[in-house]
Design a protein around this motif. Structure first.
Motif, PDB file in Angstrom:
ATOM      1  N   PRO A  76      34.977  35.612  29.776  1.00 46.70           N
ATOM      2  CA  PRO A  76      33.597  35.443  29.305  1.00 46.70           C
ATOM      3  C   PRO A  76      32.645  35.149  30.453  1.00 46.70           C
ATOM      4  CG  PRO A  76      34.795  33.409  28.992  1.00 46.70           C
ATOM      5  CD  PRO A  76      35.797  34.410  29.530  1.00 46.70           C
ATOM      6  N   GLU A  77      31.355  35.385  30.206  1.00 45.61           N
ATOM      7  CA  GLU A  77      30.325  34.923  31.123  1.00 45.61           C
ATOM      8  C   GLU A  77      30.283  33.397  31.090  1.00 45.61           C
ATOM      9  OE1 GLU A  77      26.722  36.632  29.553  1.00 45.61           O
ATOM     10  OE2 GLU A  77      26.894  38.361  30.906  1.00 45.61           O
ATOM     11  N   LEU A  78      29.616  32.824  32.053  1.00 49.03           N
ATOM     12  CA  LEU A  78      29.335  31.398  31.983  1.00 49.03           C
ATOM     13  C   LEU A  78      28.210  31.180  30.980  1.00 49.03           C
ATOM     14  CD1 LEU A  78      29.472  30.058  35.652  1.00 49.03           C
ATOM     15  CD2 LEU A  78      31.269  30.097  33.915  1.00 49.03           C
ATOM     16  N   SER A  79      28.365  30.181  30.142  1.00 44.95           N
ATOM     17  CA  SER A  79      27.360  29.838  29.133  1.00 44.95           C
ATOM     18  C   SER A  79      26.952  31.059  28.312  1.00 44.95           C
ATOM     19  CB  SER A  79      26.130  29.217  29.808  1.00 44.95           C
ATOM     20  OG  SER A  79      25.256  28.699  28.838  1.00 44.95           O
ATOM     21  N   PRO A  80      27.908  31.699  27.629  1.00 44.35           N
ATOM     22  CA  PRO A  80      27.583  32.907  26.870  1.00 44.35           C
ATOM     23  C   PRO A  80      26.749  32.582  25.632  1.00 44.35           C
ATOM     24  CG  PRO A  80      29.816  32.220  26.400  1.00 44.35           C
ATOM     25  CD  PRO A  80      29.309  31.299  27.473  1.00 44.35           C
ATOM     26  N   LEU A 102      23.411  23.725  27.647  1.00 46.71           N
ATOM     27  CA  LEU A 102      22.443  23.667  28.736  1.00 46.71           C
ATOM     28  C   LEU A 102      21.025  23.489  28.201  1.00 46.71           C
ATOM     29  CD1 LEU A 102      23.740  26.622  30.953  1.00 46.71           C
ATOM     30  CD2 LEU A 102      24.177  24.182  31.270  1.00 46.71           C
ATOM     31  N   ASP A 103      20.178  22.878  29.009  1.00 50.26           N
ATOM     32  CA  ASP A 103      18.764  22.817  28.652  1.00 50.26           C
ATOM     33  C   ASP A 103      18.169  24.222  28.804  1.00 50.26           C
ATOM     34  OD1 ASP A 103      17.420  23.142  31.427  1.00 50.26           O
ATOM     35  OD2 ASP A 103      18.838  21.507  31.771  1.00 50.26           O
ATOM     36  N   ALA A 104      16.984  24.416  28.262  1.00 44.40           N
ATOM     37  CA  ALA A 104      16.385  25.754  28.204  1.00 44.40           C
ATOM     38  C   ALA A 104      16.204  26.365  29.592  1.00 44.40           C
ATOM     39  CB  ALA A 104      15.055  25.695  27.468  1.00 44.40           C
ATOM     40  N   LEU A 105      15.776  25.577  30.558  1.00 51.13           N
ATOM     41  CA  LEU A 105      15.529  26.098  31.905  1.00 51.13           C
ATOM     42  C   LEU A 105      16.819  26.537  32.572  1.00 51.13           C
ATOM     43  CD1 LEU A 105      13.265  26.567  33.954  1.00 51.13           C
ATOM     44  CD2 LEU A 105      13.737  24.286  34.878  1.00 51.13           C
ATOM     45  N   THR A 106      17.845  25.706  32.504  1.00 49.48           N
ATOM     46  CA  THR A 106      19.134  26.048  33.116  1.00 49.48           C
ATOM     47  C   THR A 106      19.781  27.215  32.385  1.00 49.48           C
ATOM     48  OG1 THR A 106      19.399  23.708  33.681  1.00 49.48           O
ATOM     49  CG2 THR A 106      21.331  25.112  33.927  1.00 49.48           C
ATOM     50  N   SER A 107      19.626  27.268  31.078  1.00 48.07           N
ATOM     51  CA  SER A 107      20.173  28.379  30.297  1.00 48.07           C
ATOM     52  C   SER A 107      19.539  29.699  30.719  1.00 48.07           C
ATOM     53  CB  SER A 107      19.941  28.128  28.806  1.00 48.07           C
ATOM     54  OG  SER A 107      20.467  29.189  28.044  1.00 48.07           O
TER      55      SER A 107
END
Length: 197
Positions: A76-80, A102-107
């Motif tokens: 998988p991707e990271l943070s899919p 994750l928070d919106a900015l990091t996502s």
């Protein structure tokens, strides 16, 4: 796949299992790659976890390009977008560094990094998260590897897959984690057919 895997994983149980059971047991170590799990089942018996780890290392690093890409694309991707679609092992590994929340900015940054990496290299970014203490170091490596030479990056990505498999095997068998100073880091070369991407 015939039969179900025993609840407890051990090398003794793996060696004694039917082919179908052994393949199911190896599914806990390899990432959605039943063909590689079957090969491990066919390669039995293994004397101990170290011998299985050595077999996995050799097998993965010597895959022809098409199989290497098949293995990498199974990860998988990271943070899919849909973490529940990942294997439990991947959810645990990504969850440890809060990649699933994750928070919106990091996502948004992670989505962009995933896109850049996949566009350049043709498969998801794979990193052995157990080698990292925080998300900052993961992102730093992510950014470096986007720009990496494609041939060298394919070899690096396969080395990361090996590291993940060995860590999963250690967890399943209760073998202690080696210190990072003793963990092999060098990736000698890409695949033998010279077609690494």
């Amino acid at each position: 796949m015939q039969g179900t895997a025993p609840l407890a994983f051990s090398i003794t149980a793996l060696n004694r299992a039917t082919d179908g059971q052994a393949t199911a047991m190896m599914d806990r170590i390899v990432e959605r790659s039943a063909w590689l799990a079957r090969r491990a089942a066919e390669a039995r018996p293994f004397r101990n976890a170290d011998e299985l780890a050595t077999w996995l290392d050799s097998e993965v690093r010597s895959l022809p390009r098409d199989e290497a890409l098949q293995l990498l694309c199974a990860h998988p991707e990271l943070s899919p977008p849909d973490p529940s679609a990942m294997t439990f092992a991947s959810q645990d590994e990504q969850g440890r560094l809060a990649l699933l929340d994750l928070d919106a900015l990091t996502s948004a940054e992670m989505t962009d990094l995933n896109r850049q990496y996949s566009r350049r290299h043709g498969y998801p970014f794979i990193v052995a998260l157990h080698e990292h203490d925080d998300l900052k170091s993961v992102i730093a490596q992510f950014k470096r590897r986007i720009a990496a030479d494609p041939t060298e990056e394919l070899a690096h990505a396969l080395g990361q897959v090996v590291s993940v498999m060995k860590a999963r095997l250690r967890r399943l068998t209760g073998v202690a984690q080696p210190s990072r100073d003793t963990e092999p880091k060098a990736i000698a070369s890409a695949n033998s057919d010279g077609g690494s991407s």
